[in-house]
Scaffold this motif. Structure first.
Motif, PDB file in Angstrom:
ATOM      1  N   GLY A  89       0.795  -1.220   0.000  1.00 13.37           N
ATOM      2  CA  GLY A  89       0.000   0.000   0.000  1.00 13.37           C
ATOM      3  C   GLY A  89       0.829   1.273   0.000  1.00 13.37           C
ATOM      4  N   LYS A  90       0.126   2.385  -0.051  1.00 12.23           N
ATOM      5  CA  LYS A  90       0.767   3.700  -0.201  1.00 12.23           C
ATOM      6  C   LYS A  90       1.721   4.011   0.953  1.00 12.23           C
ATOM      7  CE  LYS A  90      -0.505   8.407  -1.386  1.00 12.23           C
ATOM      8  NZ  LYS A  90      -1.502   9.442  -1.095  1.00 12.23           N
ATOM      9  N   ALA A  91       1.219   3.887   2.158  1.00 11.27           N
ATOM     10  CA  ALA A  91       2.066   4.217   3.318  1.00 11.27           C
ATOM     11  C   ALA A  91       3.219   3.231   3.468  1.00 11.27           C
ATOM     12  CB  ALA A  91       1.218   4.245   4.588  1.00 11.27           C
ATOM     13  N   GLY A  92       3.032   2.026   2.932  1.00 11.94           N
ATOM     14  CA  GLY A  92       4.097   1.024   2.993  1.00 11.94           C
ATOM     15  C   GLY A  92       5.153   1.212   1.913  1.00 11.94           C
ATOM     16  N   GLY A  93       4.892   2.140   0.991  1.00 15.95           N
ATOM     17  CA  GLY A  93       5.872   2.422  -0.056  1.00 15.95           C
ATOM     18  C   GLY A  93       5.722   1.565  -1.295  1.00 15.95           C
ATOM     19  N   GLN A  94       4.563   0.924  -1.456  1.00 19.78           N
ATOM     20  CA  GLN A  94       4.362   0.087  -2.647  1.00 19.78           C
ATOM     21  C   GLN A  94       4.072   0.960  -3.860  1.00 19.78           C
ATOM     22  OE1 GLN A  94       1.164  -2.786  -2.318  1.00 19.78           O
ATOM     23  NE2 GLN A  94       1.754  -3.826  -4.218  1.00 19.78           N
ATOM     24  N   THR A  95       4.866   0.773  -4.907  1.00 21.19           N
ATOM     25  CA  THR A  95       4.661   1.558  -6.130  1.00 21.19           C
ATOM     26  C   THR A  95       4.229   0.691  -7.307  1.00 21.19           C
ATOM     27  OG1 THR A  95       7.011   1.384  -6.723  1.00 21.19           O
ATOM     28  CG2 THR A  95       6.348   3.330  -5.463  1.00 21.19           C
ATOM     29  N   VAL A  96       4.433  -0.611  -7.219  1.00 18.29           N
ATOM     30  CA  VAL A  96       3.981  -1.524  -8.276  1.00 18.29           C
ATOM     31  C   VAL A  96       2.980  -2.500  -7.658  1.00 18.29           C
ATOM     32  CG1 VAL A  96       4.643  -3.287  -9.952  1.00 18.29           C
ATOM     33  CG2 VAL A  96       6.168  -1.343  -9.543  1.00 18.29           C
ATOM     34  N   ASP A  97       1.780  -2.511  -8.220  1.00 21.29           N
ATOM     35  CA  ASP A  97       0.688  -3.302  -7.629  1.00 21.29           C
ATOM     36  C   ASP A  97       0.684  -4.745  -8.130  1.00 21.29           C
ATOM     37  OD1 ASP A  97      -0.051  -1.149  -6.102  1.00 21.29           O
ATOM     38  OD2 ASP A  97      -1.599  -0.469  -7.492  1.00 21.29           O
ATOM     39  N   HIS A  98       1.793  -5.406  -7.913  1.00 23.99           N
ATOM     40  CA  HIS A  98       1.917  -6.853  -8.167  1.00 23.99           C
ATOM     41  C   HIS A  98       2.864  -7.326  -7.075  1.00 23.99           C
ATOM     42  CE1 HIS A  98       2.446 -10.352 -11.203  1.00 23.99           C
ATOM     43  NE2 HIS A  98       3.173 -10.674 -10.134  1.00 23.99           N
ATOM     44  N   VAL A  99       2.378  -8.183  -6.195  1.00 28.38           N
ATOM     45  CA  VAL A  99       3.180  -8.580  -5.024  1.00 28.38           C
ATOM     46  C   VAL A  99       4.609  -8.923  -5.415  1.00 28.38           C
ATOM     47  CG1 VAL A  99       3.536 -10.530  -3.446  1.00 28.38           C
ATOM     48  CG2 VAL A  99       1.350  -9.359  -3.476  1.00 28.38           C
ATOM     49  N   HIS A 100       5.553  -8.347  -4.684  1.00 29.48           N
ATOM     50  CA  HIS A 100       6.970  -8.613  -4.956  1.00 29.48           C
ATOM     51  C   HIS A 100       7.750  -8.527  -3.659  1.00 29.48           C
ATOM     52  CE1 HIS A 100       6.064  -4.345  -5.565  1.00 29.48           C
ATOM     53  NE2 HIS A 100       7.267  -4.076  -5.084  1.00 29.48           N
ATOM     54  N   PHE A 101       8.797  -9.311  -3.621  1.00 30.02           N
ATOM     55  CA  PHE A 101       9.668  -9.330  -2.453  1.00 30.02           C
ATOM     56  C   PHE A 101      11.026  -8.787  -2.873  1.00 30.02           C
ATOM     57  CE2 PHE A 101       6.313 -12.277  -1.670  1.00 30.02           C
ATOM     58  CZ  PHE A 101       6.015 -12.089  -0.329  1.00 30.02           C
ATOM     59  N   HIS A 102      11.477  -7.752  -2.189  1.00 30.79           N
ATOM     60  CA  HIS A 102      12.806  -7.201  -2.446  1.00 30.79           C
ATOM     61  C   HIS A 102      13.818  -8.044  -1.677  1.00 30.79           C
ATOM     62  CE1 HIS A 102      11.402  -3.084  -3.823  1.00 30.79           C
ATOM     63  NE2 HIS A 102      10.330  -3.474  -3.154  1.00 30.79           N
ATOM     64  N   MET A 103      14.844  -8.516  -2.365  1.00 29.48           N
ATOM     65  CA  MET A 103      15.967  -9.136  -1.669  1.00 29.48           C
ATOM     66  C   MET A 103      17.144  -8.166  -1.750  1.00 29.48           C
ATOM     67  SD  MET A 103      17.908 -12.733  -2.221  1.00 29.48           S
ATOM     68  CE  MET A 103      16.754 -13.667  -1.250  1.00 29.48           C
ATOM     69  N   LEU A 104      17.564  -7.707  -0.580  1.00 25.39           N
ATOM     70  CA  LEU A 104      18.626  -6.697  -0.505  1.00 25.39           C
ATOM     71  C   LEU A 104      19.812  -7.260   0.263  1.00 25.39           C
ATOM     72  CD1 LEU A 104      15.993  -4.159   0.561  1.00 25.39           C
ATOM     73  CD2 LEU A 104      17.464  -3.641  -1.373  1.00 25.39           C
ATOM     74  N   GLY A 105      20.990  -7.077  -0.282  1.00 26.01           N
ATOM     75  CA  GLY A 105      22.174  -7.567   0.416  1.00 26.01           C
ATOM     76  C   GLY A 105      23.440  -6.978  -0.173  1.00 26.01           C
ATOM     77  N   GLY A 106      24.550  -7.419   0.367  1.00 26.65           N
ATOM     78  CA  GLY A 106      25.835  -6.942  -0.133  1.00 26.65           C
ATOM     79  C   GLY A 106      26.354  -5.728   0.604  1.00 26.65           C
ATOM     80  N   ARG A 107      25.612  -5.266   1.596  1.00 28.16           N
ATOM     81  CA  ARG A 107      26.082  -4.189   2.479  1.00 28.16           C
ATOM     82  C   ARG A 107      25.344  -4.310   3.807  1.00 28.16           C
ATOM     83  NH1 ARG A 107      22.247  -0.122   3.129  1.00 28.16           N
ATOM     84  NH2 ARG A 107      20.827   0.275   1.396  1.00 28.16           N
ATOM     85  N   ASN A 108      25.801  -3.570   4.808  1.00 32.61           N
ATOM     86  CA  ASN A 108      25.092  -3.567   6.092  1.00 32.61           C
ATOM     87  C   ASN A 108      23.849  -2.698   5.961  1.00 32.61           C
ATOM     88  OD1 ASN A 108      26.891  -5.228   7.546  1.00 32.61           O
ATOM     89  ND2 ASN A 108      28.292  -3.507   7.805  1.00 32.61           N
ATOM     90  N   LEU A 109      22.691  -3.297   6.189  1.00 33.47           N
ATOM     91  CA  LEU A 109      21.430  -2.581   6.040  1.00 33.47           C
ATOM     92  C   LEU A 109      21.026  -1.950   7.366  1.00 33.47           C
ATOM     93  CD1 LEU A 109      19.776  -5.460   4.012  1.00 33.47           C
ATOM     94  CD2 LEU A 109      20.499  -3.255   3.069  1.00 33.47           C
ATOM     95  N   GLN A 110      20.419  -0.788   7.270  1.00 35.29           N
ATOM     96  CA  GLN A 110      20.013  -0.053   8.479  1.00 35.29           C
ATOM     97  C   GLN A 110      18.647  -0.518   8.975  1.00 35.29           C
ATOM     98  OE1 GLN A 110      22.387   2.093   9.706  1.00 35.29           O
ATOM     99  NE2 GLN A 110      23.464   1.159   7.980  1.00 35.29           N
ATOM    100  N   TRP A 111      18.431  -0.355  10.250  1.00 35.19           N
ATOM    101  CA  TRP A 111      17.114  -0.597  10.844  1.00 35.19           C
ATOM    102  C   TRP A 111      16.882   0.424  11.934  1.00 35.19           C
ATOM    103  CZ3 TRP A 111      13.504  -3.582   8.816  1.00 35.19           C
ATOM    104  CH2 TRP A 111      12.311  -3.744   9.550  1.00 35.19           C
ATOM    105  N   PRO A 112      15.746   1.091  12.045  1.00 36.53           N
ATOM    106  CA  PRO A 112      14.571   0.901  11.185  1.00 36.53           C
ATOM    107  C   PRO A 112      14.741   1.492   9.798  1.00 36.53           C
ATOM    108  CG  PRO A 112      14.188   2.702  12.704  1.00 36.53           C
ATOM    109  CD  PRO A 112      15.512   2.125  13.085  1.00 36.53           C
ATOM    110  N   PRO A 113      14.007   0.959   8.807  1.00 36.05           N
ATOM    111  CA  PRO A 113      14.047   1.540   7.463  1.00 36.05           C
ATOM    112  C   PRO A 113      13.330   2.893   7.481  1.00 36.05           C
ATOM    113  CG  PRO A 113      12.399  -0.188   7.561  1.00 36.05           C
ATOM    114  CD  PRO A 113      13.073  -0.163   8.918  1.00 36.05           C
ATOM    115  N   GLY A 114      13.518   3.675   6.463  1.00 33.39           N
ATOM    116  CA  GLY A 114      12.929   5.028   6.422  1.00 33.39           C
ATOM    117  C   GLY A 114      11.439   5.009   6.311  1.00 33.39           C
TER     118      GLY A 114
END
Ligand code: AMP
Ligand code: ZN
Length: 114
Positions: A89-114
């Protein structure tokens, strides 16, 4: 789904940098990578968002997670760690309306996300 950009990628009408494909899912590099490894894993079945998941979709969603584990290993990010995330959804940052899972790696990821 006619106006869905990810369905068009699945159908081959829009090109993608494919990482993995089988009869149920497709994984490809995100066009605007946010990390050294940034791929999107999508079901070939059009499901608009997490809000639209049905009981019958439970198999494809668990299959995506199992394949994600394999892909992470193949991409060399298993040991260091990575993030598998979906925006809804909008507040969740979804811009493409087809379910997708982002796999992110290769660096230290921050938490919490923006
Ligand atoms: P989200 O904002 O969670 O809906 O994620 C959509 C993602 O799709 C964004 O990270 C975009 O960079 C990515 N994206 C949009 N169009 C394409 C495309 N044609 N090929 C690859 N990735 C795309
Ligand atoms: Zn779609």
């Amino acid at each position: 789904m006619e106006n869905c950009i990810f369905c068009k990628i699945i159908g081959g009408d829009i090109p993608c940098d494919k990482v993995y494909e089988d009869d149920r899912i497709l994984a490809f590099k995100d066009i605007e990578p946010q990390a050294p490894v940034h791929i999107l894993i999508i079901p070939k079945k059009h499901i608009s968002s997490l809000n639209d998941l049905a009981e019958e979709d439970s198999k494809i969603i668990s299959y995506i997670f199992l394949k994600a584990k394999e892909l992470a290993k193949n991409l060399g990010i298993s040991e260091d760690g990575y993030r598998l995330v979906t925006n809804c959804g909008k507040a969740g940052g979804q811009t493409v309306d087809h379910v997708h899972f982002h796999m992110l790696g290769g660096r230290n990821l921050q938490w919490p996300p923006g």
